[in-house]
Design an enzyme around this catalytic site. Sequence first.
Site, short mmCIF file in Angstrom:
data_model
loop_
_atom_site.label_atom_id
_atom_site.label_comp_id
_atom_site.label_asym_id
_atom_site.label_seq_id
_atom_site.Cartn_x
_atom_site.Cartn_y
_atom_site.Cartn_z
N TYR A 231 19.08 -53.15 -25.34
CA TYR A 231 18.05 -53.61 -25.65
C TYR A 231 17.99 -55.07 -25.17
O TYR A 231 16.84 -55.37 -24.26
CB TYR A 231 17.43 -53.57 -27.14
CG TYR A 231 16.07 -53.77 -27.61
CD1 TYR A 231 14.85 -52.97 -27.23
CD2 TYR A 231 15.93 -55.07 -27.93
CE1 TYR A 231 13.72 -53.40 -27.52
CE2 TYR A 231 14.87 -55.54 -28.40
CZ TYR A 231 13.50 -54.65 -28.05
OH TYR A 231 12.18 -54.97 -28.56
N TYR B 234 9.86 -61.01 -34.82
CA TYR B 234 9.93 -59.68 -35.46
C TYR B 234 8.27 -59.64 -36.07
O TYR B 234 7.92 -60.84 -36.78
CB TYR B 234 10.87 -59.67 -36.68
CG TYR B 234 12.28 -59.61 -36.01
CD1 TYR B 234 12.98 -58.29 -36.20
CD2 TYR B 234 13.05 -60.60 -35.53
CE1 TYR B 234 14.01 -58.18 -35.75
CE2 TYR B 234 14.52 -60.26 -35.04
CZ TYR B 234 14.86 -59.07 -35.15
OH TYR B 234 16.18 -58.75 -34.74
#
Length: 243
Positions: free
Chosen positions: A150, A182
Amino acid sequence: MSDSKRVALVTGGVQGLGAASARALRQAGFTVAATHLGGGDTARAFGEETGIPVYEWDVADFDACRDGVARVEEDLGPVDVLVNNAGVNRDAMFHKMSREAWDQVIAVDLGSMFNMCRQVIEGMRERGYGRIVNVSSVNAARGQAGQTNYCAAKAGIEGFTRALARETAKKGITVNAIAPGYADTAMVEKVPDKIMENILENVPKGRLAEPEEIGRAVVYLSGEGADFVTGTTMNVSGGFRMG
């Protein structure tokens, strides 16, 4: 032409940050289309709720992207704004990571940059206008254990963004990336509590991002007001990317 006349296409646009971006663009007056792959009821509900046309194809498949973009442009007109948001994660510590997990993330998260941009870039150059917004991640710069695939893909997105921005700046096309931290999405809900507590301790704002906050950044980079902004990575992480 004002933003309200522009056509914006958001990949992975029926849930999470993609859905927030598609909604925000719609609210800003853009004509919006969203893609998904296997979204099922979620995709149908999103389309019914928002009135945004929803299309299904695999962004890791070049031919599917070619055919899909052609359908969107036939229905709505030339794509002026492309938001490359679609992505997957297949997390594992590297010594346990399968080749399949590596290939899937690279193909979807990074390969889609070529597959999607290639379908719209010639038209943008001919018309002398375009906005491309590529969704990276705070972890492109920070790194994250268990996410070598990722992080490699997202770092690649930022390099791709800078290179394409150099090629297209004089053609009236801007190419930028957004590096979200996030956010309060279903994907982040799967992160174990102890890991999330540690992450939030290192976020100066002390909280998760609201998806709408990412959506507003997408709208800015997609609009007329960002005409002199290109080749950048906008850090939308509550300060997390600083340290």
